[in-house]
Write a protein that holds these residues in place. Sequence first.
Motif, PDB file in Angstrom:
ATOM      1  N   THR A 161       0.808  -1.226   0.000  1.00  0.00           N
ATOM      2  CA  THR A 161       0.000   0.000   0.000  1.00  0.00           C
ATOM      3  C   THR A 161       0.840   1.276   0.000  1.00  0.00           C
ATOM      4  OG1 THR A 161      -1.633  -1.276   1.215  1.00  0.00           O
ATOM      5  CG2 THR A 161      -1.972   1.089   1.122  1.00  0.00           C
ATOM      6  N   LYS A 162       1.852   1.339   0.852  1.00  0.00           N
ATOM      7  CA  LYS A 162       2.635   2.585   0.959  1.00  0.00           C
ATOM      8  C   LYS A 162       3.399   2.870  -0.332  1.00  0.00           C
ATOM      9  CE  LYS A 162       3.004   2.300   5.954  1.00  0.00           C
ATOM     10  NZ  LYS A 162       3.865   2.050   7.121  1.00  0.00           N
ATOM     11  N   ARG A 163       3.926   1.803  -0.944  1.00  0.00           N
ATOM     12  CA  ARG A 163       4.640   2.001  -2.212  1.00  0.00           C
ATOM     13  C   ARG A 163       3.662   2.456  -3.298  1.00  0.00           C
ATOM     14  NH1 ARG A 163       7.484  -2.940  -5.174  1.00  0.00           N
ATOM     15  NH2 ARG A 163       5.380  -3.179  -5.977  1.00  0.00           N
ATOM     16  N   GLN A 164       2.450   1.885  -3.279  1.00  0.00           N
ATOM     17  CA  GLN A 164       1.446   2.287  -4.279  1.00  0.00           C
ATOM     18  C   GLN A 164       1.165   3.787  -4.173  1.00  0.00           C
ATOM     19  OE1 GLN A 164      -1.209   0.079  -6.057  1.00  0.00           O
ATOM     20  NE2 GLN A 164      -0.857  -1.886  -5.105  1.00  0.00           N
ATOM     21  N   LEU A 165       1.005   4.273  -2.949  1.00  0.00           N
ATOM     22  CA  LEU A 165       0.704   5.703  -2.752  1.00  0.00           C
ATOM     23  C   LEU A 165       1.852   6.561  -3.261  1.00  0.00           C
ATOM     24  CD1 LEU A 165      -0.898   5.383   0.778  1.00  0.00           C
ATOM     25  CD2 LEU A 165      -2.086   6.171  -1.285  1.00  0.00           C
ATOM     26  N   MET A 166       3.080   6.132  -3.006  1.00  0.00           N
ATOM     27  CA  MET A 166       4.253   6.874  -3.477  1.00  0.00           C
ATOM     28  C   MET A 166       4.234   6.959  -5.007  1.00  0.00           C
ATOM     29  SD  MET A 166       8.277   5.921  -3.018  1.00  0.00           S
ATOM     30  CE  MET A 166       8.330   4.778  -4.395  1.00  0.00           C
ATOM     31  N   LEU A 167       3.964   5.804  -5.656  1.00  0.00           N
ATOM     32  CA  LEU A 167       3.936   5.784  -7.128  1.00  0.00           C
ATOM     33  C   LEU A 167       2.792   6.630  -7.677  1.00  0.00           C
ATOM     34  CD1 LEU A 167       4.659   1.981  -7.857  1.00  0.00           C
ATOM     35  CD2 LEU A 167       6.286   3.883  -7.814  1.00  0.00           C
ATOM     36  N   MET A 168       1.622   6.542  -7.030  1.00  0.00           N
ATOM     37  CA  MET A 168       0.473   7.325  -7.497  1.00  0.00           C
ATOM     38  C   MET A 168       0.788   8.818  -7.466  1.00  0.00           C
ATOM     39  SD  MET A 168      -2.516   5.131  -5.609  1.00  0.00           S
ATOM     40  CE  MET A 168      -3.852   6.299  -5.778  1.00  0.00           C
ATOM     41  N   LYS A 169       1.460   9.239  -6.403  1.00  0.00           N
ATOM     42  CA  LYS A 169       1.817  10.661  -6.275  1.00  0.00           C
ATOM     43  C   LYS A 169       2.931  11.026  -7.269  1.00  0.00           C
ATOM     44  CE  LYS A 169       3.645  14.013  -2.933  1.00  0.00           C
ATOM     45  NZ  LYS A 169       5.035  14.232  -3.351  1.00  0.00           N
ATOM     46  N   ASP A 170       4.020  10.247  -7.257  1.00  0.00           N
ATOM     47  CA  ASP A 170       5.200  10.610  -8.058  1.00  0.00           C
ATOM     48  C   ASP A 170       4.948  10.503  -9.568  1.00  0.00           C
ATOM     49  OD1 ASP A 170       6.370  10.971  -5.630  1.00  0.00           O
ATOM     50  OD2 ASP A 170       7.671   9.207  -5.721  1.00  0.00           O
ATOM     51  N   TYR A 195      -0.224  12.330   3.779  1.00  0.00           N
ATOM     52  CA  TYR A 195      -0.482  12.920   2.459  1.00  0.00           C
ATOM     53  C   TYR A 195      -1.677  13.870   2.545  1.00  0.00           C
ATOM     54  CZ  TYR A 195       2.399   9.339   0.086  1.00  0.00           C
ATOM     55  OH  TYR A 195       3.419   8.532  -0.351  1.00  0.00           O
ATOM     56  N   ASP A 196      -1.653  14.885   1.714  1.00  0.00           N
ATOM     57  CA  ASP A 196      -2.830  15.740   1.538  1.00  0.00           C
ATOM     58  C   ASP A 196      -3.486  15.247   0.241  1.00  0.00           C
ATOM     59  OD1 ASP A 196      -4.558  17.738   0.551  1.00  0.00           O
ATOM     60  OD2 ASP A 196      -3.513  19.294   1.679  1.00  0.00           O
ATOM     61  N   ILE A 197      -4.598  14.533   0.381  1.00  0.00           N
ATOM     62  CA  ILE A 197      -5.188  13.865  -0.795  1.00  0.00           C
ATOM     63  C   ILE A 197      -5.512  14.846  -1.919  1.00  0.00           C
ATOM     64  CG2 ILE A 197      -7.261  12.627  -1.588  1.00  0.00           C
ATOM     65  CD1 ILE A 197      -6.939  10.748   0.770  1.00  0.00           C
ATOM     66  N   LYS A 198      -6.011  16.029  -1.562  1.00  0.00           N
ATOM     67  CA  LYS A 198      -6.374  16.995  -2.616  1.00  0.00           C
ATOM     68  C   LYS A 198      -5.150  17.552  -3.333  1.00  0.00           C
ATOM     69  CE  LYS A 198     -10.983  18.612  -1.387  1.00  0.00           C
ATOM     70  NZ  LYS A 198     -11.307  17.698  -0.312  1.00  0.00           N
TER      71      LYS A 198
END
Length: 433
Positions: A161-170, A195-198
């Motif tokens: 999950t944490k890696r997914q969030l990093m990739l989604m952002k980057d 993270y700030d989702i918006k």
Amino acid sequence: MHSQAETMSREDLRALQARRLRETVERVYHLVPFYRRKLEEAGVRPEDIRSVDDLRRLPFTLKQDLRDHYPFGLFATPLEQVIRIHSSSGTTGKPTVVGYTAHDLEVWTEVMARSLVMGGVTAADVVHNAYGYGLFTGGLGFHYGAERLGAAVVPSSGGFTKRQLMLMKDFGATVLCSTPSFALHLAEVAKEEGYDIKKDFRLRVGFFGAEPASEGLRQAVREAWGIHYVEAYGLSEIIGPGVAASCPHGGLHVFEDHFIPEIIDPETGEVLPEGQEGELVITPITKQALPLLRYRTKDISRLYYAPCPCGRTIVRMETIKGRTDDMLIVNGVNVFPSQVEHVLTQVEGVTPNYVIVLDKKGVLDKLEVWVEVDENVFTDAVGGLEELKRRLEQELLNNLYINAKVKLVEPKTLERSMGKAKRIVDRRELIQK
């Protein structure tokens, strides 16, 4: 951008379906001994199929039929022509095995691309695909559809999950493909990680499927990410995802030039009129490797044929309410987990994370719903929690006519799913044994 097949007149569509249905019946009659026998028992020959109305003369196919002919007994092509094999998880015995020819993969890619178009996906998008890759059809289905549109695909699969969030952002993902429960889990972890989702994410649309989701869960996903929610429907036995998808006007459009849907009474097998709720039956009419006649999905839905404001003339299907085999019978009352979920999500103070636990108390069924409370609520006084528990029990009784005991649990204590969420723990059979 609509495909021409999605906007043709009903007359033209039915003529196309009739021709393709007849070709499918001919194919299975000559190439699959199981179907030849079933058709002969039903007194039907391929030349008897003149219109779509003749569909109801054909025999049903059950999931058990695929298991009984494991692995390749229902294939209508030799293995030399099969270029991909997928299978279900097989949690209840032998897995169901599905095969694809090059033509079948072309059809699958086309219907997946059409599904993505319903959410406005174009070549400019970055598609974060968190469906499982491998034998499960979700990952590769979305992958090929997105590539067909020229979008950049990030094949992240499930978990991490944490890696997914990093990739989604980057990587600046604009499209998320996942189960609805995993999308909620991602949002939850994003908040924990600061993270700030918006501000940190660029997501604008998500494609969610592989598990029934109530309107409450769909709304929770929309609000958590601030995105447009597209529902994707399919099953590996028919093709994988890509059987139907939702447009902005509600309901899921079934790609009828490839799949003919019917709604039947699950008890009698009788075809029900438009708008009535029953079991969804699908006949794929362009498949080569694994053509199935009247496959019983066990999913509960309705069909509507009125044209849609989006311009598509293909039939609309209601969101799946649940499965006939998911239906719980609690002291004579029929309940679907998605109905429980919907009631819970209408009450302020709890999250959409829940588990239904069934026990026996003497001859009576005992139903307990474990539900996580919202973090803000958990810090409140005990009196407030008691009141919330009472309110949830009252809502379940008023809406579903079931006496359920609600157990409030701390935030993030129920197990999170990286794929399909497991919502039911049925201990009744264990006790009887």
